[in-house]
Design an enzyme around this catalytic site. Sequence first.
Site, PDB file in Angstrom:
ATOM      1  CB  THR A 289      -0.951   0.015   1.215  1.00  0.00           C
ATOM      2  OG1 THR A 289      -1.755   1.193   1.174  1.00  0.00           O
ATOM      3  CG2 THR A 289      -0.197  -0.029   2.529  1.00  0.00           C
TER       4      THR A 289
ATOM      5  CG  HIS B 120       4.838 -11.282  17.083  1.00  0.00           C
ATOM      6  ND1 HIS B 120       5.799 -12.163  16.664  1.00  0.00           N
ATOM      7  CD2 HIS B 120       5.437 -10.515  18.048  1.00  0.00           C
ATOM      8  CE1 HIS B 120       6.911 -11.960  17.342  1.00  0.00           C
ATOM      9  NE2 HIS B 120       6.720 -10.956  18.181  1.00  0.00           N
TER      10      HIS B 120
END
Length: 503
Positions: free
Chosen positions: A422, A474
Amino acid sequence: MATEIKVPVLPESVADASVATWHVKVGDSVSRDQNLVDIETDKVVLEVVAPEDGVITSISSPEGETVLAEQVIALLGEAGEAAAPAAAAPAQAQAAQQEQTQQVEGEKVEIKVPVLPESVADATVATWHVQAGEAVSRDQNLVDIETDKVVLEVVAPEDGVLEEILHDEGATVTAEQVIGSLKAGAAPSAPAAKAEEAPAASDESSDALSPSVRRALAENGISAEEASKIKGTGEKGRITKEDVDAYVKSKASAPAKAQSASAPAAVPAGDRSQKRVPMTRLRKTIANRLLDAKNSTAMLTTFNEVNMKPIMDIRKKYKDIFEEKHGVRLGFMSFFTKAVTEALKRYPAINASIDGDDIVYHNFFDVSMAVSTPRGLVTPVLRDADQLGLGEIEKGIRELALKGRDGKLTMDDMTGGNFTITNGGVFGSLISTPIINLPQSAILGMHKIQDRPMAVNGKVEILPMMYLALSYDHRLVDGKESVGFLVTVKELLEDPTRLLLDL
């Protein structure tokens, strides 16, 4: 025996089309596979070719007319056949159509939601273009149905009067659900004077417009009355999509004094008004997906910065040669896409996704590109980016951006993707923390290029720098992998030769 020339089968979710250009006229001799006419939809232009050698004996649908899939628009006679007798063919077709209309005149015809694209469960009634009691003509757009992917037009199946609207704007509906009814062939319930004025405006503002023009008018909130003020530059004075775009730009750049002159009458000084509008389905879908990403992932963001001077020097040196060869300008996104795909090969966890208790590793590289459109942010996919050269990547990105701008992205364009890039820098963003595009495990955020003083070999230099942000899940990606991935992207961008030599 005459051969019927028909409109081709239209793409999925396309209700009707427009006859754009006839390349032949009645009496012309044509050969097999010769292009006879172009049919325009809001997505593509379709060519209709001659199925065999012969002579065009009649054309029943002139340029600008709205047509349906497999509708007969012309007749092809045998070679040497005179065109004059063909006049009977349109008359016969017209008589058959009138007979069909008479059979249903006065009958109640249901207005239904179209068949929805695969994987789309329901839709929203976006805009009714007519009201109950209004006269409508066959193929006139009655209502727009919005899904979280596309906008579908529902047209009138017959001439008549819209009898009732069962589901108002904002209502949630399902495929083939009845949302209104039409009284076929009936006269409008409105006063006669109003009825006399309506057909002329309708002919110019609705039926004579191509699907792409109607969509452009709807997206910009231009009514049929206002559309009549737009000067058409197309054949026979028809309005084109470019005419609509030019009209919108001219309105936006109108002198501020004209607005301020009328403001006191329209809005009293000190007025504290509010405007409440419902969210579109696309905006609701974006909101829900972003919230899901925040709530269902252990999202962290790591940052780095990249010296853009090497890439900027390459662009400056080769931009003209590149554009001449590939037909597209050399931008930054192709370098970033190349760098990302190479980094994904070295860190497969970032190219993976979580499915339940399993980790799915992808050995292909489909990169999603975040594109801002009038309807919201979408992420179409560039397939097999690792197998494309810089020129092919630039062409692919440009095509996706144009389709997004024009509302022509398909379900296939939007499906899949293993990693997202992006670019908030085009809007001036200096640094941000992008949100993961589920079910992907990471997203790279590009930002504004800004000159900054940097220490180089013990000396201060002014360099064009860009902050990079990598948001990652994560649960799947460890800190070491995320930092390593971002450093790899940085190193490849600062030494673009490595991208070309695969080092």
